[in-house]
Scaffold this motif. Structure first.
Motif, short mmCIF file in Angstrom:
data_model
loop_
_atom_site.label_atom_id
_atom_site.label_comp_id
_atom_site.label_asym_id
_atom_site.label_seq_id
_atom_site.Cartn_x
_atom_site.Cartn_y
_atom_site.Cartn_z
N GLY A 252 0.89 -1.14 -0.26
CA GLY A 252 0.01 -0.12 -0.01
C GLY A 252 0.54 1.27 -0.04
N HIS B 270 -6.84 -4.81 -2.49
CA HIS B 270 -5.60 -4.38 -3.62
C HIS B 270 -5.83 -5.50 -4.57
N LYS C 258 1.17 3.88 -3.05
CA LYS C 258 0.36 5.38 -2.51
C LYS C 258 -1.06 4.94 -2.54
N ASN C 259 -1.46 3.87 -2.08
CA ASN C 259 -2.97 3.36 -1.73
C ASN C 259 -2.98 2.48 -0.27
N GLN C 260 -2.66 3.22 0.93
CA GLN C 260 -2.50 2.53 1.91
C GLN C 260 -4.00 2.31 2.58
N THR C 261 -4.21 1.03 2.72
CA THR C 261 -5.52 0.91 3.33
C THR C 261 -5.39 0.57 5.06
#
Length: 427
Positions: free
Chosen positions: A26, A172, A30-33
């Motif tokens: 993540g 993801h 650049k897509n931190q969950t």
């Protein structure tokens, strides 16, 4: 119990590595969950659940061996197709258990923890219940007992079936083509965890989605309806132990407050969320009405507090691995009562450091209890459950941990704001 503990020796590191990998992924895309507090809460929930399960802290209403002995119509040999039949039977039972948990007030309490996170990631899969103290699941395995599937096979496959549900708790992974018609996928399970009106109480299957399609609970993830996660009555705490019993406490309060004796009885078996009218009018409970305007629960926590909480989590994981690695030895040398005390110390510790993230003013009370219990074990046994056999100063190490944890809790509870403010003034 010991067999389950041995399985956890491998499962805990494996799941931890996957959670770390998801966090790293993540970060790089650049897509931190994940958020720090939520992930600490989720993993801590998993730790309390495995403590409870490994110590056998439940009342088994009826056992599978009993059903097998009294209901079996056939004697099935141990072959590959027996394992396949058993896995299907477990999956079928899991679907109906899951459906009960969503549809009936009393049973929802044992499942609400799993849905309580307002995020959706692999750590959420670890939010497992400690309030499921009535072991009724074997009743749902009556079809397997009728066929005559041996208990050994059920015992082997049940944890495998549970662990197989871990991987699809992620944002993801997109839709998986033809697999969407066969197995439960991340897309389907995102729907299940969502509170959108289009999604709620859908996709209840565990491994094979055929049950949802057969029994009318399947819902595809829609491109124009982004899932919103959590529960309609938000938990509003990072403390997984509190979350486990919030719904039960509301049921107890409503059953006590209602003037109708009929409602006092039926509230437990009514659809999830049902409340007696007189109580509903007098004691309203906040329920999310528009999921798209929901603000996620958050608390102002300093970086140092988050680091300290992460340390507490890691140390607790180490304590758990030590327990499971030495499960048989500890049970033989110290007895079941002392093992339960070990579990209580873990529970109180989790309660303490997750409450600290909530800025709960009585956190120090629970930390004091942990300190006293920890020192009691050290003083009364002259060892920490055999730790001295691995580290000669094991007693000292554990005593230092309990004392340091106590004073750190005092600092974060009462002194951190004062210290930070004084530094700002000095600057």
């Amino acid at each position: 119990m010991e067999t389950y503990a041995n399985a956890l020796l491998y499962a805990i590191p494996f799941f931890s590595i996957l959670v770390i990998a998801e966090i790293a992924y993540g970060y790089f895309v650049k897509n931190q969950t994940h958020t720090v507090n939520d992930t600490i809460s989720s993993i801590s929930s998993g730790l309390t659940s495995i403590v409870k399960d490994s110590l056998g802290l439940a009342v088994i209403l009826i056992s599978y061996p009993f059903l097998l002995e009294n209901l079996a119509l056939f004697s099935v040999p141990e072959t590959w197709y027996t394992y396949l039949l058993a896995f299907l039977a477990i999956d079928f039972a899991s679907y109906w258990n899951h459906r009960l948990s969503h549809k009936i007030n009393f049973f929802w309490n044992q499942h609400v923890i799993h849905h309580s996170s307002e995020e959706f990631n692999l750590a959420c899969a670890l939010r497992q219940s400690i309030s499921n103290i009535l072991g009724y699941f074997p009743l749902l395995l009556i079809p397997a007992a009728l066929i005559g599937i041996p208990y050994k096979i059920i015992a082997i496959l049940t944890p495998i079936h549970l662990f197989a549900q871990f991987w699809y708790h992620t944002k993801h992974i997109g839709k998986l083509g033809v697999l969407e018609y066969i197995i439960v996928t991340p897309s389907q399970h995102r729907v299940h965890h969502a509170i959108n009106p289009e999604y709620i109480d859908k996709n209840l299957a565990a491994v094979f989605c055929v049950w949802d399609r057969m029994f009318g609970t399947f819902q595809e993830e829609l491109d124009d309806v982004p899932p919103v996660y959590g529960v309609l009555k938000p938990a509003a705490t990072w403390n997984p132990i509190l979350i486990n019993f919030q719904h039960l406490w509301r049921l107890i309060q409503d059953a006590w407050r209602t003037n109708s004796y009929y409602d006092k009885f039926r509230i437990w078996f009514m659809p999830t969320g049902w409340r007696p009218k007189d109580v509903r009018d007098t004691y309203p409970v906040k329920i999310i009405e528009n999921v798209y305007t929901v603000e996620k629960y958050t608390t102002k926590t300093s970086t140092s507090l988050q680091i300290w909480s992460a340390f507490q989590l890691i140390f607790t994981i180490i304590l758990m691995l030590f327990l499971f690695y030495n499960f048989g030895t500890i049970l033989e040398s110290y007895g079941y009562g002392m093992m339960v005390l070990y579990g209580i110390i873990v529970f109180v510790g989790v309660y303490s450091y997750t409450s600290l993230l909530d800025h709960y003013k009585y956190t120090i009370v629970f930390e004091s209890i942990k300190l006293l219990l920890g020192l009691f074990v050290i003083v009364s046994t002259s060892d920490w459950y055999g730790l001295n056999a691995y580290v000669s100063f094991g007693n000292i190490l554990m005593a230092m941990y309990f004392i340091t944890s106590f004073f750190a809790t005092i600092y974060f509870s009462f002194m951190e704001k004062i210290w930070v403010s004084s530094r700002k003034l000095a600057a």
